[in-house]
Motif scaffolding. Structure first.
Motif, PDB file in Angstrom:
ATOM      1  N   GLU A   1       0.709  -1.222  -0.100  1.00 27.98           N
ATOM      2  CA  GLU A   1      -0.075   0.097   0.091  1.00 27.98           C
ATOM      3  C   GLU A   1       0.860   1.208   0.147  1.00 27.98           C
ATOM      4  O   GLU A   1       0.522   2.411  -0.760  1.00 27.98           O
ATOM      5  CB  GLU A   1      -1.013  -0.046   1.231  1.00 27.98           C
TER       6      GLU A   1
ATOM      7  N   ARG B   1       0.436  -1.999  -7.917  1.00 33.84           N
ATOM      8  CA  ARG B   1      -0.983  -1.925  -7.703  1.00 33.84           C
ATOM      9  C   ARG B   1      -1.756  -3.501  -7.888  1.00 33.84           C
ATOM     10  O   ARG B   1      -2.498  -3.922  -7.169  1.00 33.84           O
ATOM     11  CB  ARG B   1      -1.588  -1.018  -8.467  1.00 33.84           C
TER      12      ARG B   1
ATOM     13  N   ILE C   1      -3.495  -5.855  -5.106  1.00 39.20           N
ATOM     14  CA  ILE C   1      -5.023  -6.170  -5.278  1.00 39.20           C
ATOM     15  C   ILE C   1      -4.819  -7.925  -5.402  1.00 39.20           C
ATOM     16  O   ILE C   1      -5.903  -8.579  -4.625  1.00 39.20           O
ATOM     17  CB  ILE C   1      -5.621  -5.772  -6.657  1.00 39.20           C
TER      18      ILE C   1
ATOM     19  N   ARG D   1      -4.715  -8.931  -1.555  1.00 38.72           N
ATOM     20  CA  ARG D   1      -5.944  -8.735  -0.987  1.00 38.72           C
ATOM     21  C   ARG D   1      -6.987  -9.858  -1.494  1.00 38.72           C
ATOM     22  O   ARG D   1      -7.704 -10.155  -0.379  1.00 38.72           O
ATOM     23  CB  ARG D   1      -6.494  -7.542  -1.215  1.00 38.72           C
TER      24      ARG D   1
ATOM     25  N   ALA E   1     -11.906  -6.539  -4.101  1.00 40.12           N
ATOM     26  CA  ALA E   1     -10.710  -6.937  -4.924  1.00 40.12           C
ATOM     27  C   ALA E   1     -11.197  -7.044  -6.238  1.00 40.12           C
ATOM     28  O   ALA E   1     -10.377  -6.491  -7.093  1.00 40.12           O
ATOM     29  CB  ALA E   1     -10.164  -8.077  -4.150  1.00 40.12           C
TER      30      ALA E   1
ATOM     31  N   ASP F   1     -13.656  -5.631  -7.870  1.00 40.10           N
ATOM     32  CA  ASP F   1     -13.920  -4.221  -8.521  1.00 40.10           C
ATOM     33  C   ASP F   1     -12.450  -3.592  -8.648  1.00 40.10           C
ATOM     34  O   ASP F   1     -12.387  -2.929  -9.458  1.00 40.10           O
ATOM     35  CB  ASP F   1     -14.696  -3.490  -7.219  1.00 40.10           C
ATOM     36  N   GLU F   2     -11.660  -3.746  -7.459  1.00 45.29           N
ATOM     37  CA  GLU F   2     -10.350  -3.071  -7.650  1.00 45.29           C
ATOM     38  C   GLU F   2      -9.477  -3.287  -9.100  1.00 45.29           C
ATOM     39  O   GLU F   2      -8.782  -2.714  -9.786  1.00 45.29           O
ATOM     40  CB  GLU F   2      -9.301  -3.130  -6.363  1.00 45.29           C
TER      41      GLU F   2
ATOM     42  N   ASP G   1     -11.014  -1.982 -12.224  1.00 45.76           N
ATOM     43  CA  ASP G   1     -10.580  -0.732 -12.419  1.00 45.76           C
ATOM     44  C   ASP G   1      -9.231  -0.697 -12.764  1.00 45.76           C
ATOM     45  O   ASP G   1      -8.978   0.110 -13.632  1.00 45.76           O
ATOM     46  CB  ASP G   1     -10.809   0.358 -11.090  1.00 45.76           C
ATOM     47  N   ALA G   2      -8.156  -1.215 -12.303  1.00 43.39           N
ATOM     48  CA  ALA G   2      -7.017  -1.492 -12.605  1.00 43.39           C
ATOM     49  C   ALA G   2      -6.847  -1.929 -14.106  1.00 43.39           C
ATOM     50  O   ALA G   2      -6.185  -1.409 -14.757  1.00 43.39           O
ATOM     51  CB  ALA G   2      -6.017  -2.343 -11.654  1.00 43.39           C
TER      52      ALA G   2
END
Length: 300
Positions: free
Chosen positions: A195, A216, A220, A223, A239, A241-242, A245-246
């Motif tokens: 992080e 990043r 993820i 996580r 995770a 969703d992240e 987006d990534a």
């Protein structure tokens, strides 16, 4: 997680760039000009001898562009072992060996390079610290290295003092330490370090930098795995969703064919398939049902 270090992608550590920079034709012209001063025009055989020598040198220089050991031998003969260009050539050769899977030879090469760099350039020189990190990564990733996390933590402390927290090589070393912490089972420290690497890299290098995107992605992935192991479906969906987006950002910044984008998209597709299977088997509720407050079957 992929290696974060950028040293092998820098132009001053690229074998082809360095070997091209010798400019063999320019060397031939310069030698011919010098020879024309000392050789009388009537002595044709001397001109032929000089031309033959120049042609041989030119052929050797061009071959050195493809034959790394020959190129290193010529560079050391011309400039000496401790010349910065020769040192960078040797580091580039070690990096090429590691990419070919010849880790033992790469480590041996770096074992031979580092003492000279420390003595001539100093232990706190940015390039010395970077090569030390590269050496430690190879030994820690591909060999038995007791106390590798402690050794890397000490090295990153030196890099923080010498180069600052936002330097790409400092961030790369800290990302490597997070990877090793995760492998050693210290998940909480690994998550916190990832992080911090993502935060600092986003501020200093930018959100679209490849190092930021790799860190990043690694964050993820950790996580998601942690949430899955703990049966924490909220964390698992977060995770997903992240990563969605990534991947969207990677497609925008890097394009669909970039290895980081391809690998991240493949990971996202795998997670989506796992989630669909778990929903079909009744292990978890669909995301919309969870938003309405319904519990997972496995959590009751």
């Amino acid at each position: 997680m992929e290696e974060l270090s950028s040293i092998c992608r820098r132009r001053d550590y690229d074998w082809r760039y360095l070997s091209k920079s010798w400019r063999p034709p320019a060397v031939v012209i310069a030698l011919a000009a010098v020879g024309s001063i000392f050789i009388p025009a009537g002595e044709v055989w001397r001109w032929g001898y000089l031309l033959g020598v120049l042609l041989v040198l030119n052929v050797l220089a061009r071959r050195a562009h493809r034959d790394v050991p020959l190129g290193l031998a010529m560079a050391q003969w011309i400039w000496g072992t401790d010349h910065p260009r020769v040192v960078r050539l040797r580091v580039a050769w070690a990096a090429q060996l590691s990419r070919q899977g010849r880790i033992g030879l790469a480590v041996t090469q770096l074992d031979d390079i580092l003492p000279g760099m420390i003595e001539v350039w100093g232990p706190d020189h940015p390039e010395t610290l970077t090569v030390r990190a590269m050496h430690l990564r190879l030994r820690g990733d591909y060999g038995a290295l007791p106390g590798r996390v402690a050794a890397l933590e000490e090295l990153t402390g030196e890099m923080l003092r010498a180069m600052g927290p936002g330097h790409p090589e400092t961030l790369a070393a800290r990302g490597l330490m997070a990877k090793w912490l995760d492998q050693d089972g210290d998940t909480n420290r690994a998550l916190a370090l990832y992080e911090d690497v993502v935060s600092v890299s986003s501020e200093t290098l930018g959100a679209g930098d490849t190092l930021t995107l790799r860190a990043r992605r690694a964050l993820i992935e950790l996580r998601y795995i942690t949430a899955s192991d703990a049966n924490n479906m909220d964390g698992r969906y977060a995770a997903l969703d992240e990563m969605t987006d990534a991947v969207r950002d990677m497609l925008w910044v890097l394009g669909p064919a970039h290895p980081i984008t391809v690998g991240s998209q493949r990971t996202l597709d795998l997670w989506m398939e796992e989630t669909r299977v778990d929903i079909a088997l009744g292990k978890i509720r669909p995301f919309d049902a969870r938003r309405r407050g319904e519990a997972d079957p496995g959590s009751v």
